[in-house]
Write a protein that holds these residues in place. Structure first.
Motif, short mmCIF file in Angstrom:
data_model
loop_
_atom_site.label_atom_id
_atom_site.label_comp_id
_atom_site.label_asym_id
_atom_site.label_seq_id
_atom_site.Cartn_x
_atom_site.Cartn_y
_atom_site.Cartn_z
N GLY A 1 32.73 54.21 32.89
CA GLY A 1 33.62 55.07 33.67
C GLY A 1 34.93 54.36 33.94
N THR A 2 35.57 54.73 35.04
CA THR A 2 36.89 54.18 35.35
C THR A 2 36.83 52.90 36.18
N GLU A 3 35.64 52.49 36.62
CA GLU A 3 35.48 51.24 37.36
C GLU A 3 35.16 50.11 36.39
N TRP A 4 35.68 48.91 36.65
CA TRP A 4 35.41 47.77 35.79
C TRP A 4 33.93 47.42 35.80
N ILE A 5 33.39 47.09 34.63
CA ILE A 5 32.01 46.62 34.48
C ILE A 5 32.08 45.26 33.78
N ASP A 6 31.50 44.24 34.40
CA ASP A 6 31.45 42.91 33.78
C ASP A 6 30.26 42.85 32.83
N LEU A 7 30.51 42.40 31.60
CA LEU A 7 29.49 42.35 30.56
C LEU A 7 29.51 41.04 29.80
N PHE B 1 33.32 39.77 28.97
CA PHE B 1 34.46 40.67 29.10
C PHE B 1 34.16 41.72 30.15
N LYS B 2 35.20 42.44 30.53
CA LYS B 2 35.02 43.59 31.41
C LYS B 2 35.63 44.80 30.74
N ILE B 3 35.07 45.97 31.06
CA ILE B 3 35.46 47.19 30.37
C ILE B 3 35.53 48.34 31.37
N ARG B 4 36.45 49.28 31.11
CA ARG B 4 36.54 50.53 31.86
C ARG B 4 37.31 51.53 31.02
N ILE C 1 39.75 46.70 27.82
CA ILE C 1 38.88 45.53 27.76
C ILE C 1 39.71 44.31 28.09
N GLU C 2 39.18 43.50 29.00
CA GLU C 2 39.83 42.25 29.37
C GLU C 2 38.82 41.13 29.37
N GLU C 3 39.33 39.92 29.24
CA GLU C 3 38.45 38.75 29.29
C GLU C 3 37.74 38.73 30.64
N GLY C 4 36.45 38.40 30.59
CA GLY C 4 35.65 38.35 31.81
C GLY C 4 35.57 36.96 32.38
#
Length: 98
Positions: free
Chosen positions: A14-20, A78-81, A93-96
């Motif tokens: 979704g639109t909230e960041w998720i750390d993966l 990484f993190k994704i939203r 996607i950004e570096e986590g």
């Protein structure tokens, strides 16, 4: 079809960041629309998920980070939203956290 993650739920972004954290190299799964690239990921709580990765914006983001990670997928953090709630919104996607 890969044996990886047959019993693991697909991750909905979704639109909230998720750390993966990536757990393995990309693999192929069968979907209702045919074959699709997928990623085995683990979230910050330690839960495993399968992330469908056919969108160009996912591929672009992961590949940039993979290059910085000496070409390795496994262990990549990484993190994704999504940019917005629209179905066609691009993924960010950004570096986590290390």
């Amino acid at each position: 079809m890969s044996e990886l993650n047959q019993d693991v739920p697909r991750l909905r972004v979704g639109t909230e960041w998720i750390d993966l954290t990536l757990e393995a190299n990309p693999y192929v799964v069968v979907t209702v629309r045919g074959y699709a690239a997928a990623l085995a990921v683990r979230d910050s709580s330690g839960t495993s998920h399968e992330l469908l990765a056919g969108a160009g914006s996912i591929c672009e983001g992961i590949e940039l980070l993979r290059e910085e990670n000496e070409g390795e997928y496994e262990g990549l953090k990484f993190k994704i939203r999504r940019e917005s709630a629209e179905r066609t919104a691009r993924y960010e996607i950004e570096e986590g956290a290390a």
